[in-house]
Scaffold this motif. Structure first.
Motif, PDB file in Angstrom:
ATOM      1  N   MET A 166       0.774  -1.333  -0.032  1.00 51.54           N
ATOM      2  CA  MET A 166       0.120   0.039  -0.148  1.00 51.54           C
ATOM      3  C   MET A 166       0.768   1.380   0.144  1.00 51.54           C
ATOM      4  SD  MET A 166      -3.428   0.664  -0.202  1.00 51.54           S
ATOM      5  CE  MET A 166      -3.739   2.382  -0.398  1.00 51.54           C
ATOM      6  N   SER A 167       1.817   1.254   0.944  1.00 52.82           N
ATOM      7  CA  SER A 167       2.726   2.548   0.913  1.00 52.82           C
ATOM      8  C   SER A 167       3.377   2.641  -0.384  1.00 52.82           C
ATOM      9  CB  SER A 167       3.757   2.354   1.880  1.00 52.82           C
ATOM     10  OG  SER A 167       4.661   1.207   1.900  1.00 52.82           O
ATOM     11  N   GLY A 168       3.857   1.286  -1.099  1.00 48.65           N
ATOM     12  CA  GLY A 168       4.429   1.623  -2.316  1.00 48.65           C
ATOM     13  C   GLY A 168       3.532   2.129  -3.515  1.00 48.65           C
ATOM     14  N   PHE A 169       2.340   1.624  -3.148  1.00 48.08           N
ATOM     15  CA  PHE A 169       1.232   2.162  -4.306  1.00 48.08           C
ATOM     16  C   PHE A 169       0.967   3.835  -4.372  1.00 48.08           C
ATOM     17  CE2 PHE A 169      -3.217   3.031  -4.570  1.00 48.08           C
ATOM     18  CZ  PHE A 169      -3.689   2.712  -6.025  1.00 48.08           C
ATOM     19  N   LEU A 170       0.940   4.163  -2.792  1.00 48.21           N
ATOM     20  CA  LEU A 170       0.749   5.679  -2.725  1.00 48.21           C
ATOM     21  C   LEU A 170       2.003   6.296  -2.971  1.00 48.21           C
ATOM     22  CD1 LEU A 170      -1.117   5.748   0.959  1.00 48.21           C
ATOM     23  CD2 LEU A 170      -1.920   5.873  -1.611  1.00 48.21           C
ATOM     24  N   ALA A 171       3.299   5.861  -2.676  1.00 52.23           N
ATOM     25  CA  ALA A 171       4.449   6.571  -2.990  1.00 52.23           C
ATOM     26  C   ALA A 171       4.548   6.653  -4.559  1.00 52.23           C
ATOM     27  CB  ALA A 171       5.649   5.676  -2.690  1.00 52.23           C
ATOM     28  N   LEU A 172       4.059   5.753  -5.197  1.00 47.88           N
ATOM     29  CA  LEU A 172       4.374   5.800  -6.523  1.00 47.88           C
ATOM     30  C   LEU A 172       3.234   7.035  -7.184  1.00 47.88           C
ATOM     31  CD1 LEU A 172       5.410   4.882  -9.126  1.00 47.88           C
ATOM     32  CD2 LEU A 172       3.704   2.935  -9.508  1.00 47.88           C
ATOM     33  N   ILE A 173       2.066   6.938  -6.756  1.00 49.11           N
ATOM     34  CA  ILE A 173       1.051   8.131  -7.083  1.00 49.11           C
ATOM     35  C   ILE A 173       1.839   9.627  -6.518  1.00 49.11           C
ATOM     36  CG2 ILE A 173      -1.112   8.990  -6.562  1.00 49.11           C
ATOM     37  CD1 ILE A 173      -2.353   6.332  -6.010  1.00 49.11           C
ATOM     38  N   GLY A 174       2.009   9.502  -5.635  1.00 46.54           N
ATOM     39  CA  GLY A 174       3.020  10.821  -5.099  1.00 46.54           C
ATOM     40  C   GLY A 174       4.027  11.149  -5.894  1.00 46.54           C
ATOM     41  N   ARG A 175       4.804  10.138  -6.325  1.00 46.96           N
ATOM     42  CA  ARG A 175       6.039  10.516  -7.229  1.00 46.96           C
ATOM     43  C   ARG A 175       5.514  11.212  -8.917  1.00 46.96           C
ATOM     44  NH1 ARG A 175       7.440   7.346 -11.463  1.00 46.96           N
ATOM     45  NH2 ARG A 175       9.463   7.570 -12.368  1.00 46.96           N
ATOM     46  N   ASP A 176       4.485  10.343  -9.204  1.00 41.92           N
ATOM     47  CA  ASP A 176       3.827  10.816 -10.728  1.00 41.92           C
ATOM     48  C   ASP A 176       3.266  12.237 -10.374  1.00 41.92           C
ATOM     49  OD1 ASP A 176       4.654   8.451 -11.523  1.00 41.92           O
ATOM     50  OD2 ASP A 176       2.855   8.060 -12.746  1.00 41.92           O
ATOM     51  N   LEU A 177       2.734  12.523  -9.070  1.00 40.44           N
ATOM     52  CA  LEU A 177       2.079  13.956  -9.088  1.00 40.44           C
ATOM     53  C   LEU A 177       3.045  14.811  -8.890  1.00 40.44           C
ATOM     54  CD1 LEU A 177      -1.033  13.235  -6.538  1.00 40.44           C
ATOM     55  CD2 LEU A 177      -1.079  13.470  -9.153  1.00 40.44           C
ATOM     56  N   ARG A 178       4.206  14.613  -8.359  1.00 41.88           N
ATOM     57  CA  ARG A 178       5.334  15.503  -8.015  1.00 41.88           C
ATOM     58  C   ARG A 178       5.791  15.778  -9.610  1.00 41.88           C
ATOM     59  NH1 ARG A 178       6.428  12.932  -3.562  1.00 41.88           N
ATOM     60  NH2 ARG A 178       8.209  11.710  -4.517  1.00 41.88           N
TER      61      ARG A 178
END
Lengths: 221, 239
Positions: free
Chosen positions: A1-13
């Protein structure tokens, strides 16, 4: 889950720092919608009649412009291989990419649509159906586009190819999205069309990431 | 099935079958056309125009069967990685696209006298048009990569995604109101078509399927030869 959110956060950044990409997609949406009143003549009755189709078709085309970059940048700089090695299932990677894509292009399109609808004289009664339809339909388009984007990683002329592959699959979304808006402007019940859009989304959420994950697996092999 | 994943064995079988299939195709199409065009009754409502059915309906059946072939070959390629399954998928999509085009064109020619229009945007016609686009997308995608292996795999995933369209085509005439007539051959409670018309229809369908098989096997053979040639050329020392 944390990887999932981290990936979304990276793409948004990434999207925020390279803001021009998102802005170009939205500018394309606005410019193409603005062409129709100029091409067909500014008769309000005619514009109100074609507004649902113009808004939906243009939103689809604008989304197509952004898909070829979805995985290609990661494939070019080796990021995709790292994602494949990260232990995160590739289907989850694809889902995170789809969520990020929707947040950066789908959601702004939904928010811009009513402004453009004003310029096309869409009847006031149709706005709830337009907004609800786009909110339910554009995530499905993002999910289907993720499948197409995963398939064309490394292909020649990937931009045209992804549109050729994904657009036929988005036809049901277009049909029910436009039907909802037209029912809204005619004062009819919009619920059945919106429920069908929701059903398409409910089908796409589990299935599209699986297909995109399989496609990514072939791309990194 | 794995027995025939061996190209040599498969080609021996294909070469043995091809003449028979060719004879069957010519014979069934000739007999079916004679039955359908000359030796069957005109319809009580549609008159002579009903004869378009004998070239239109089998084409639509083969268009769907062609996509099933493509999807099965793609699944086999993804699961067992038989190169021959990849060749079968590549061979199936242009042939299937051809039969889909025949179905669309003959349907338009039938629609003009019967419905008064060449084309309507109803569920059946639109979903068959989407089938045509899926074939085109598959052809474009498999040929878009420098590495044929990668193209074959991407195409296989796309072919499996497109399977969602098959039930939509089959049931489109039951789910939506449309000008296209509902299922009348394969339906609960038996066919609604008279045997005098059903016989030429099935003979023509047999002919169409034989043509499909011949085209598929010829294309697989050609693609295999092409790939062998490529391998031999790559293995040669630079001249």
């Amino acid at each position: 889950m944390s990887g999932f959110l981290a990936l979304i956060g990276r793409d948004l950044r990434l999207a925020r720092r390279q803001g021009a990409d998102v802005a170009m997609t939205l500018a394309f949406f606005v410019v193409v919608v603005a062409l129709f009143p100029l091409g067909l003549g500014p008769t309000p009755a005619l514009l109100a009649r074609i507004a649902p189709g113009v808004l939906w078709v243009t939103a689809l085309l604008a989304a197509m412009l952004s898909f070829d970059r979805l995985f290609q940048q990661d494939a070019d700089d080796g990021g995709l291989d790292l994602l494949a090695l990260s232990g995160l299932p590739l289907a989850v990677v694809a889902l995170a990419k789809a969520v990020a894509h929707w947040l950066t292009t789908g959601l702004p399109t939904v928010l811009l649509a009513p402004l453009l609808a004003v310029t096309l004289d869409l009847p006031a009664a149709a706005y709830p159906a337009l907004m609800a339809g786009l909110l339910l339909g554009t995530p499905t388009v993002s999910l289907l586009g993720t499948v197409g984007a995963a398939l064309v990683v490394g292909a020649r002329r990937a931009g045209v190819l992804v549109a050729l592959i994904v657009l036929p699959l988005t036809i049901p979304v277009l049909i029910f999205g436009v039907a909802a808006v037209e029912a809204g402007s005619a004062g009819l019940e919009t619920r059945p069309h919106l429920l069908l859009l929701a059903a398409l989304l409910a089908g796409a959420v589990p299935l599209a990431p699986l297909a995109a994950g399989a496609a990514l697996r072939q791309a990194v092999e | 099935m794995h027995r025939f994943a061996n190209p040599t064995r498969f080609l021996r079988l294909a070469n043995a079958l091809l003449p028979w299939l060719g004879v069957a195709a010519v014979g069934l199409l000739g007999y079916g056309l004679w039955l359908g065009l000359l030796n069957s009754p005109a319809d009580y409502q549609q008159g002579e125009t009903v004869r378009i059915m004998y070239v239109h309906v089998p084409a639509a059946w083969v268009a769907l069967a062609g996509y099933s072939t493509l999807a099965l070959a793609s699944a086999a390629f993804l699961v067992w990685k038989h190169p021959l399954a990849d060749l079968a998928a590549r061979a199936a999509s242009p042939v299937g696209a051809g039969f889909t085009a025949i179905a669309l064109v003959t349907g338009a020619l039938w629609g003009q006298p019967m419905w008064g229009t060449w084309w309507v945007w109803d569920a059946r016609l639109t979903s068959v048009l989407v089938l045509f686009f899926l074939y085109l997308g598959h052809m474009a995608l498999t040929n878009a990569f420098d590495d044929p292996e990668r193209g074959g795999k991407a195409g296989a995933v796309l072919a499996l995604v497109g399977v969602v369209n098959l039930p939509i085509i089959k049931f489109s005439v039951d789910w939506w109101n449309t000008l296209h007539q509902p299922a009348s051959v394969l339906r609960m409670g038996g066919s609604t078509i008279d045997p005098a018309m059903l016989t030429p229809l099935f003979v023509m369908a047999g002919g169409y399927f034989a043509v499909f098989a011949v085209a598929l096997l010829l294309r697989i053979r050609a693609l295999y030869a092409e790939r062998r040639l490529r391998q031999l050329r790559l293995s040669l020392p630079d001249a």
